[in-house]
Design an enzyme around this catalytic site. Structure first.
Site, PDB file in Angstrom:
ATOM      1  N   ASN A  28      16.796  -7.626  -2.139  1.00  0.00           N
ATOM      2  CA  ASN A  28      16.595  -8.626  -1.081  1.00  0.00           C
ATOM      3  C   ASN A  28      17.306  -9.942  -1.366  1.00  0.00           C
ATOM      4  OD1 ASN A  28      15.245  -7.089   0.764  1.00  0.00           O
ATOM      5  ND2 ASN A  28      13.226  -7.528  -0.085  1.00  0.00           N
ATOM      6  N   GLU A  53      12.334  -0.994  -7.742  1.00  0.00           N
ATOM      7  CA  GLU A  53      12.580  -2.144  -8.613  1.00  0.00           C
ATOM      8  C   GLU A  53      11.320  -2.344  -9.461  1.00  0.00           C
ATOM      9  OE1 GLU A  53      15.631  -4.848  -5.920  1.00  0.00           O
ATOM     10  OE2 GLU A  53      13.490  -5.171  -5.670  1.00  0.00           O
ATOM     11  N   SER A 103       7.136  -7.710  -1.711  1.00  0.00           N
ATOM     12  CA  SER A 103       8.574  -7.911  -1.530  1.00  0.00           C
ATOM     13  C   SER A 103       8.964  -9.338  -1.865  1.00  0.00           C
ATOM     14  CB  SER A 103       8.962  -7.702  -0.070  1.00  0.00           C
ATOM     15  OG  SER A 103       8.842  -6.371   0.285  1.00  0.00           O
ATOM     16  N   HIS A 147       8.361  -2.245  -6.847  1.00  0.00           N
ATOM     17  CA  HIS A 147       8.806  -2.471  -5.468  1.00  0.00           C
ATOM     18  C   HIS A 147       9.550  -1.258  -4.921  1.00  0.00           C
ATOM     19  CE1 HIS A 147      11.443  -4.871  -2.476  1.00  0.00           C
ATOM     20  NE2 HIS A 147      10.275  -4.649  -1.934  1.00  0.00           N
TER      21      HIS A 147
HETATM   22  P1  NAI Z   1       1.211  -2.349   6.566  1.00  0.00           P
HETATM   23  O1  NAI Z   1       0.747  -3.434   7.473  1.00  0.00           O
HETATM   24  O2  NAI Z   1       1.849  -1.135   7.128  1.00  0.00           O
HETATM   25  O3  NAI Z   1      -0.056  -1.846   5.686  1.00  0.00           O
HETATM   26  C1  NAI Z   1      -0.950  -2.696   5.037  1.00  0.00           C
HETATM   27  C2  NAI Z   1      -2.287  -1.989   4.920  1.00  0.00           C
HETATM   28  O4  NAI Z   1      -3.132  -2.741   4.054  1.00  0.00           O
HETATM   29  C3  NAI Z   1      -3.032  -1.861   6.257  1.00  0.00           C
HETATM   30  O5  NAI Z   1      -3.397  -0.504   6.455  1.00  0.00           O
HETATM   31  C4  NAI Z   1      -4.277  -2.737   6.079  1.00  0.00           C
HETATM   32  O6  NAI Z   1      -5.401  -2.199   6.711  1.00  0.00           O
HETATM   33  C5  NAI Z   1      -4.441  -2.732   4.578  1.00  0.00           C
HETATM   34  N1  NAI Z   1      -5.149  -3.888   4.041  1.00  0.00           N
HETATM   35  C6  NAI Z   1      -4.969  -5.191   4.354  1.00  0.00           C
HETATM   36  N2  NAI Z   1      -5.780  -5.948   3.600  1.00  0.00           N
HETATM   37  C7  NAI Z   1      -6.476  -5.117   2.793  1.00  0.00           C
HETATM   38  C8  NAI Z   1      -7.453  -5.297   1.789  1.00  0.00           C
HETATM   39  N3  NAI Z   1      -7.886  -6.512   1.481  1.00  0.00           N
HETATM   40  N4  NAI Z   1      -7.931  -4.201   1.148  1.00  0.00           N
HETATM   41  C9  NAI Z   1      -7.493  -2.978   1.494  1.00  0.00           C
HETATM   42  N5  NAI Z   1      -6.560  -2.740   2.423  1.00  0.00           N
HETATM   43  C10 NAI Z   1      -6.067  -3.799   3.066  1.00  0.00           C
HETATM   44  O7  NAI Z   1       2.143  -3.069   5.477  1.00  0.00           O
HETATM   45  P2  NAI Z   1       3.364  -2.461   4.642  1.00  0.00           P
HETATM   46  O8  NAI Z   1       4.605  -2.605   5.436  1.00  0.00           O
HETATM   47  O9  NAI Z   1       2.979  -1.130   4.109  1.00  0.00           O
HETATM   48  O10 NAI Z   1       3.472  -3.538   3.449  1.00  0.00           O
HETATM   49  C11 NAI Z   1       2.535  -3.592   2.400  1.00  0.00           C
HETATM   50  C12 NAI Z   1       3.123  -4.355   1.225  1.00  0.00           C
HETATM   51  O11 NAI Z   1       4.332  -3.734   0.810  1.00  0.00           O
HETATM   52  C13 NAI Z   1       3.459  -5.810   1.476  1.00  0.00           C
HETATM   53  O12 NAI Z   1       3.197  -6.535   0.284  1.00  0.00           O
HETATM   54  C14 NAI Z   1       4.950  -5.779   1.761  1.00  0.00           C
HETATM   55  O13 NAI Z   1       5.590  -6.983   1.432  1.00  0.00           O
HETATM   56  C15 NAI Z   1       5.401  -4.678   0.808  1.00  0.00           C
HETATM   57  N6  NAI Z   1       6.635  -3.980   1.178  1.00  0.00           N
HETATM   58  C16 NAI Z   1       6.885  -3.593   2.476  1.00  0.00           C
HETATM   59  C17 NAI Z   1       8.061  -2.912   2.778  1.00  0.00           C
HETATM   60  C18 NAI Z   1       8.354  -2.467   4.182  1.00  0.00           C
HETATM   61  O14 NAI Z   1       9.529  -2.137   4.472  1.00  0.00           O
HETATM   62  N7  NAI Z   1       7.385  -2.415   5.087  1.00  0.00           N
HETATM   63  C19 NAI Z   1       9.059  -2.594   1.745  1.00  0.00           C
HETATM   64  C20 NAI Z   1       8.644  -2.942   0.399  1.00  0.00           C
HETATM   65  C21 NAI Z   1       7.489  -3.656   0.163  1.00  0.00           C
END
Ligand code: NAI
Length: 386
Positions: A189, A151, A118, A139
């Site tokens: 954003n 995006e 993001s 995105h």
């Molecule tokens: P989340 O915390 O729900 O999930 C992240 C997952 O990645 C976790 O299950 C974790 O175990 C895993 N993980 C962490 N390091 C790892 C690695 N080295 N190798 C494999 N798995 C690993 O996070 P979320 O909210 O899904 O966000 C993920 C990405 O998406 C971030 O870059 C965030 O900025 C982006 N994003 C999030 C949005 C949201 O509304 N939550 C919207 C759009 C983008």
């Protein structure tokens, strides 16, 4: 043909994107370091698809196919056969770079390597690869299966073939593509900042309380949620961090200044729905505060937030962040705005936008209220956006 999809990170976003890709008929490998996250993703998908069957949206056969199309893997190596990988892990540049380098050592030269980041620059993520031309930003919005927008962000290194193939794939997943320049906040954003920022500013000035500001945006503007309800929904910690990141990334442009009010709410643990209390109280006994029903006040509040949003959208177009069509569809499809902001500007009149902005600027003498040069140029030539 992009058929084999690798997804890295099985959290909120990764598991949602996996569902989207598998529903579109792709074969998905969903990888996470954490076995619990994989199990949770699998259980959640079972629940979601069962509900979809109950609602008659999909058949049992479709449900089975969606589930069978996804395999849950605990080694990055298993993504070796992917045509496209999408990373959705923790928002940390160093960790993402390490994962991308390791991934590149397994996949073929044709594999597109995408990030769902993001807030990080795609150029910086791409720089970790031997072949940075294969890297792109994809995105998605939360919840990924429901929100239509994606995006698509080419970095300065990204090849035109990778951009074209990515757009085609995302469209084949029945999503709406908005191509954005690799700049802070991409489209949504960035353009959405005043929805929160101007609402907080008016509250701080004592123009109105939370409930009245929310009521103005819903009743006059037709927004589904008011700014304070939305901040409580997103979480004040998360929303504050996004604002802070965008502000820093824009070298402290005053237009994006974060709010002390929101900072204090986040510091107090008043995060919103998830903590039971934010700008509103979500406990069972809570009484919802009543808004003031003063039409003149409601119109003033709405006009001020709307014009700041329009100015932001116009400036994004002025700086070639995206096309007018993509800026408008990003806001309607990514965050459910009732209308595109540039179309709204046409409807209100470009001269009206300039007048309201100049009135604010003349009163406050703050750079946050400066009118985009594009609006002035258009007005001089009597032009509209569409
Ligand atoms: P989340 O915390 O729900 O999930 C992240 C997952 O990645 C976790 O299950 C974790 O175990 C895993 N993980 C962490 N390091 C790892 C690695 N080295 N190798 C494999 N798995 C690993 O996070 P979320 O909210 O899904 O966000 C993920 C990405 O998406 C971030 O870059 C965030 O900025 C982006 N994003 C999030 C949005 C949201 O509304 N939550 C919207 C759009 C983008």
């Amino acid at each position: 043909m992009i058929k084999n999809i690798g997804i890295i990170g099985a959290g909120t976003m990764g598991s949602g994107i996996a569902q989207v890709a598998s529903t579109a008929g792709c074969l998905v490998k969903l990888f996470d370091l954490n076995q619990e996250a994989l199990d949770k993703a699998q259980t959640a998908l079972e629940k979601i698809t069962t509900r979809l069957v109950e609602k008659g949206r999909i058949t049992i056969e479709e449900k089975n196919t969606i589930q069978q199309n996804i395999s849950y893997v605990s080694s990055l190596k298993e993504l070796a056969t992917s045509d496209l990988t999408i990373e959705a892990i923790v928002e940390n540049l160093d960790i993402k770079k390490k994962v991308f380098q390791e991934l590149e050592s397994y996949v073929s030269d044709r594999c597109i390597i995408a990030s769902n980041t993001s807030s990080l620059s795609i150029a910086s993520i791409a720089s970790s690869l031997k072949n940075p031309e294969r890297c792109i930003g994809l995105h998605f919005f939360n919840p990924a299966p429901l929100m239509k927008l994606v995006e698509v962000i080419p970095a300065i290194q990204t090849s035109s073939e990778v951009l074209a193939a990515s757009q085609e794939t995302i469209k084949s997943w029945k999503k709406v593509v908005a191509v954005a320049k690799d700049t802070p906040g991409f489209i949504v954003n960035r353009v959405a900042r005043p929805f929160y920022g101007e609402a907080l500013r008016m509250y701080e000035e004592g123009v109105a309380d939370f409930a009245t500001i929310d009521h103005a945006m819903k009743s006059v503007g037709g927004f589904k949620m008011g700014p304070f309800e939305l901040m409580d929904f997103i979480g004040n910690d998360v929303n504050y961090t996004v604002t802070q990141t965008v502000f820093t990334a824009f070298y402290h442009d005053p237009r994006y200044t974060p709010s002390f009010t929101q900072k204090r709410f986040a510091e107090a643990g008043y995060l919103g729905r998830k903590s039971g209390k934010g700008f509103y109280d979500y406990s069972q006994a809570a009484v919802k505060p009543l808004p003031q029903d003063n039409p003149a006040l409601l119109n003033t509040i709405f006009d001020r937030i709307l014009v700041m949003l329009i100015n932001e959208a116009a400036d994004a177009l002025f700086l070639n962040i995206a096309s007018a069509n993509d800026i408008d569809s990003a806001m309607t499809k990514g965050v459910n705005y009732p209308k595109g902001l540039l179309a709204w500007a046409d409807e209100k009149g470009i001269d009206w936008c300039i007048e309201v902005l100049d009135r604010l600027y003349n009163e406050y003498h703050e750079a946050r209220y400066r009118c985009s040069p594009l609006l002035r140029r258009m007005n001089a030539k009597n032009k509209t956006f569409f």
